[in-house]
Design a protein around this motif. Structure first.
Motif, short mmCIF file in Angstrom:
data_model
loop_
_atom_site.label_atom_id
_atom_site.label_comp_id
_atom_site.label_asym_id
_atom_site.label_seq_id
_atom_site.Cartn_x
_atom_site.Cartn_y
_atom_site.Cartn_z
N UNK B 3 0.82 -1.20 0.00
CA UNK B 3 0.00 0.00 0.00
C UNK B 3 0.86 1.26 0.00
N UNK B 7 1.17 4.32 -2.58
CA UNK B 7 1.02 5.73 -2.21
C UNK B 7 2.18 6.55 -2.76
N UNK B 182 -6.21 19.76 -0.58
CA UNK B 182 -6.57 18.41 -1.01
C UNK B 182 -6.31 17.37 0.07
N UNK B 183 -5.12 17.40 0.67
CA UNK B 183 -4.80 16.43 1.71
C UNK B 183 -5.63 16.62 2.95
N UNK B 186 -9.16 15.22 2.24
CA UNK B 186 -9.22 13.76 2.20
C UNK B 186 -8.58 13.15 3.44
N UNK B 187 -9.03 13.62 4.60
CA UNK B 187 -8.60 13.04 5.86
C UNK B 187 -9.79 13.09 6.80
N UNK B 338 -6.72 3.77 -0.08
CA UNK B 338 -7.95 3.64 0.69
C UNK B 338 -8.70 4.94 0.84
N UNK B 339 -8.02 6.04 0.67
CA UNK B 339 -8.64 7.32 0.98
C UNK B 339 -9.37 7.90 -0.23
N UNK B 341 -11.22 6.78 -2.60
CA UNK B 341 -12.59 6.45 -2.97
C UNK B 341 -13.60 7.19 -2.11
#
Lengths: 264, 349
Positions: B3, B7, B182-183, B186-187, B338-339, B341
Motif C-alpha cells: 500500500x 502511495x 486536497x490532503x 481527504x482526511x 484507501x482514501x 474512494x
C-alpha cells in the motif's frame, strides 16, 4: 447503577410547557421504550438528553458510579455529550446524504482520531495506518447490519429501511454507553420491523448498551422493551412493564380517548 | 504491490506531472512564446486560484458563505507590501506573514460570527471588506491612503526576468495550496469539515466540534487568501484600496461556484479559465460583467452544481490505467489507495 438519569426535567417554550417534571432512570443494559401520542414531548425529551435543548429546570445525570460520583450533563454541547457516551438517531433521518455510506460511519469515528491536521496534510505513515484502521472499524460495524456491500454508495441512494439502519450504525460508531433511538422502525414493513427488533437486542448484548427508544409501532415496543414510559401532554402518565402498560386505563385513555357519555 | 509503495507511486506521478507542466510553461515564458502579457495573466490566474481554493474550503466544503475573500487577500497584500518596503526580510517570510495576519483577521471576525448561521456570516464578511477599504483609505502613513501603496519590490531585481520569476513563485505556491487543501479534505478532519456542510445538527450529534472546525476552515481560508495577496503585492508592485471591495469578492465566489462548490480541481480549472476570460473580454469595458452574469445564469440552469459538482478530476487514475495496459499489470489501475474512494469521489465517472 443508573447510567442516565433525568431528575424532574422541564422545558418551557414561550408560554408552553412542553415537558414537565419528567423523571427517568436508565439502568445499565436496560431496554426502555418511550411512548405517547403525537406531540406528547418524546422527541423534546431526547433533545434535552442530548444537549440540543437545555431544560428550564431539573438535572440530567450521566454515569453515576458505585461511590455515587456523577456528572451533570445539563449545559454541555451535543458533541460533548456524544463524546461522553450518549449517542442518538433522528426521527427524520439526518444522514450525510451526499457522502458515501462508509464516510457516514467514519465521520462518527472522527472524534477518536489521533492524528492531527498537520499529519494529514503531510501524509505521514501514522495517517495512513489510522485511516486503514478507521476503514476496518467502519466496515465491521456495517457488517453487523449487513449493509457492508453498499459502503461506496451515497447515503441518499439507500432504500429507506437501510437509511434507518445506517443511522444506527453511525450512532454505534461513536462508541456510546447509552443509545437513544428516535422511531427506528418508522417506515419499515412488518418483516423489516421484526428483523430490526432482533438487531436492537443483539447490539444491546454485544456492545453492553443501554437503549432508550421512541416508537409508535406497539408490536416492536411491547416485543422488546423491558420497561415502558408513557408521556402525554409533557407529563409521565405511566411507567411499567409492557403487560402493565397495555392494561393501564390512563394509557388507553390517552391513546383512544374517553368514552362519550350518551347522557351529556 | 504494498500500500505504502502504491502511495509513493501516486505521489511521484503527481510530482512528475507538476514538474512537466511547470517546465513546459516556464520554457514557453522564457523563450517568449507566451509573451509578457499572457505570462502576467497566467500568473494572476495562479494567485486567484490560491485565494479561490481558500474560499472553496470555507464555502464549498464547510458550507459557510463568505463574501469578503478579497478583503482577506488585501490584508495579506498590504502586510507583505508594507513589510517589504520597510524591512529587509526574505520574500518568502513576507508572504507567509501576509497569510498569518490575514488568518488573525479571520480569527477575530470568526469568533463573533461563526456561531451564527449562514447568512449572518455572509453579511459580516461583506461588511468587513467595505470597512477595510475605508480604513486603508485613511491610514495614509501606513498604506498610502487613497492613492495606493507604491514601490513594492518584486520577486527579482532583473526587470526583464520578472515574468519568469513571478511565474516560478506563484506556480509552486499554487501547487502547495492544492496539496494542503486536497490532503486536508481527504482526511478525517476533512470529513468532519464536510459533515458540517451536509448537516450541522447531525455532525454535532456525531461528536464533531462544529464551531472548532468552522473556525479552523475559516482561518485556513483567510490564510490562503493572505498568501495569495502577498504574491499579488509582489506581482503588481502597487496596491489599490478599491480592490478590497464587494465586487472583487464576488468574483472569487463566481470562480468557486462555477467550478463546483466542493471540488478542488473544479476551482483550479474555473479560476484559470475565468481569469483569462476577464482579460479577453476587456474590450467590452464594463459590459464584460454582463458576460459573467449571463454565464452564472446559464450555469445555474444547465449545471446547477458547477462544472465538476463535488467531483474531482484525477490525474493519477488515467496514468495508472495507461501503465496497466502497456505493462499488462493486473489490478494495478485500481490501487489508488484507501482514501481516494471516500470523502471526495475521485475521478469523473
Amino acid at each position: 447503577m443508573a447510567v442516565l438519569e433525568a431528575q424532574s426535567i422541564s422545558i418551557v417554550f414561550g408560554g408552553l410547557k412542553a415537558v414537565s417534571n419528567f423523571d427517568l432512570k436508565l439502568e445499565k443494559n436496560e431496554l426502555v421504550g418511550l411512548i405517547g401520542p403525537n406531540g406528547a414531548g418524546k422527541t423534546t425529551v431526547f433533545n434535552m438528553l442530548t444537549g440540543v435543548y437545555n431544560p428550564t429546570s431539573g438535572n440530567i445525570v450521566f454515569d453515576r458510579n458505585d461511590s455515587g460520583d456523577y456528572k451533570s450533563i445539563v449545559g454541555a454541547k451535543p458533541y460533548q455529550i456524544t463524546q461522553m457516551g450518549v449517542a442518538r438517531t433522528f426521527q427524520n433521518i439526518r444522514l450525510f446524504k451526499d457522502l458515501t455510506v462508509l464516510d457516514n460511519v467514519k465521520i462518527a469515528l472522527h472524534f477518536n482520531v489521533k492524528y492531527n491536521a498537520l499529519k494529514a496534510i503531510l501524509r505521514t505513515p501514522a495517517f495512513f495506518k489510522e485511516e486503514m484502521e478507521l476503514t476496518e472499524k467502519a466496515r465491521e460495524l456495517l457488517k453487523i447490519f449487513s449493509i457492508q456491500d453498499k459502503e461506496n454508495e451515497l447515503a441518499k441512494n439507500l432504500p429507506y429501511g437501510e437509511q434507518r439502519k445506517l443511522e444506527i450504525v453511525r450512532a454505534l460508531a461513536t462508541n456510546p454507553k447509552v443509545l437513544l433511538l428516535d422511531e427506528p422502525a418508522a417506515g419499515m414493513n412488518p418483516q423489516e420491523t421484526q428483523d430490526l427488533m432482533h438487531l436492537i437486542k443483539f447490539i444491546r448484548d454485544k456492545f453492553g448498551l443501554t437503549i432508550l427508544l421512541i416508537e409508535h409501532d406497539m408490536g416492536l415496543v411491547m416485543g422488546i422493551c423491558e420497561k415502558i414510559v408513557v408521556l402525554d401532554y409533557g407529563q409521565t402518565i405511566a411507567v411499567g412493564t409492557p403487560a402493565e402498560i397495555s392494561k393501564n386505563p390512563r394509557v388507553i385513555k390517552a391513546y383512544l380517548g374517553e368514552e362519550v357519555d350518551a347522557g351529556a | 504491490m504494498g500500500l505504502l509503495k502504491g502511495k509513493i507511486f501516486n505521489a511521484s506521478i503527481l510530482l512528475i506531472v507538476s514538474f512537466i507542466i511547470f517546465a513546459v510553461l516556464l520554457g514557453l515564458i522564457y523563450t517568449g512564446v507566451i509573451n509578457e502579457y499572457y505570462a502576467l495573466i497566467l500568473t494572476l490566474a495562479g494567485i486567484n486560484t490560491i485565494v479561490a481554493l481558500g474560499l472553496n474550503l470555507i464555502t464549498g466544503f464547510t458550507g459557510q458563505l463568505v463574501l469578503g475573500q478579497a478583503g482577506f487577500m488585501m490584508v495579506g497584500a498590504y502586510t507583505t507590501g508594507i513589510i517589504l518596503i520597510r524591512f529587509d526580510v526574505p520574500i518568502f517570510a513576507a508572504i507567509i506573514a501576509g497569510g498569518i495576519v490575514a488568518g488573525i483577521f479571520g480569527l477575530f471576525i470568526g469568533i463573533p460570527t461563526l456561531r451564527l448561521r449562514g447568512d449572518y456570516l455572509a453579511i459580516t464578511t461583506l461588511g468587513f471588506g467595505e470597512i477595510l477599504r475605508v480604513i486603508i483609505n485613511n491610514l495614509d502613513n501606513l498604506t498610502g491612503g487613497a492613492s495606493g501603496l507604491k514601490g513594492i519590490p518584486t520577486f527579482t531585481d532583473d526587470y526583464l526576468m520578472k515574468p519568469v520569476y513571478s511565474f516560478i513563485w506563484v506556480f509552486w505556491f499554487c501547487v502547495l495550496a492544492i496539496l494542503i487543501v486536497g490532503n486536508l479534505i481527504r482526511s478525517s478532519h476533512g470529513r468532519a469539515i464536510i459533515s458540517i456542510r451536509e448537516d450541522e445538527i447531525a455532525a454535532n450529534s456525531m461528536g464533531i466540534n462544529v464551531s472548532f472546525y468552522k473556525m479552523f476552515a475559516f482561518i485556513m481560508s483567510a490564510f490562503l487568501a493572505g498568501v495569495g495577496g502577498g504574491l499579488y503585492a509582489l506581482l503588481q508592485q502597487y496596491l489599490d484600496p478599491k480592490s478590497t471591495g464587494f465586487l472583487s469578492s464576488v468574483f472569487f465566489v463566481v470562480y468557486v461556484v462555477f467550478g463546483g462548490l466542493g471540488s478542488i480541481t473544479g476551482t483550479v480549472v474555473s479560476t484559470v479559465v475565468l481569469t483569462y476570460m476577464q482579460e479577453v473580454l476587456r474590450f467590452l469595458g464594463s459590459y464584460r460583467l454582463v458576460f459573467f452574469g449571463l454565464l452564472l445564469i446559464v450555469m445555474m440552469i444547465f449545471w446547477p452544481k458547477g462544472l465538476f459538482g463535488t467531483k474531482e478530476l484525477s490525474i493519477v487514475k488515467p496514468i495508472r490505467k495507461f501503465l496497466a495496459k502497456v505493462f499488462k499489470l493486473k489490478g494495478f489501475e485500481e490501487d489508488s489507495g484507501p482514501v481516494s474512494k471516500s470523502s471526495v469521489q475521485s475521478g469523473v465517472k
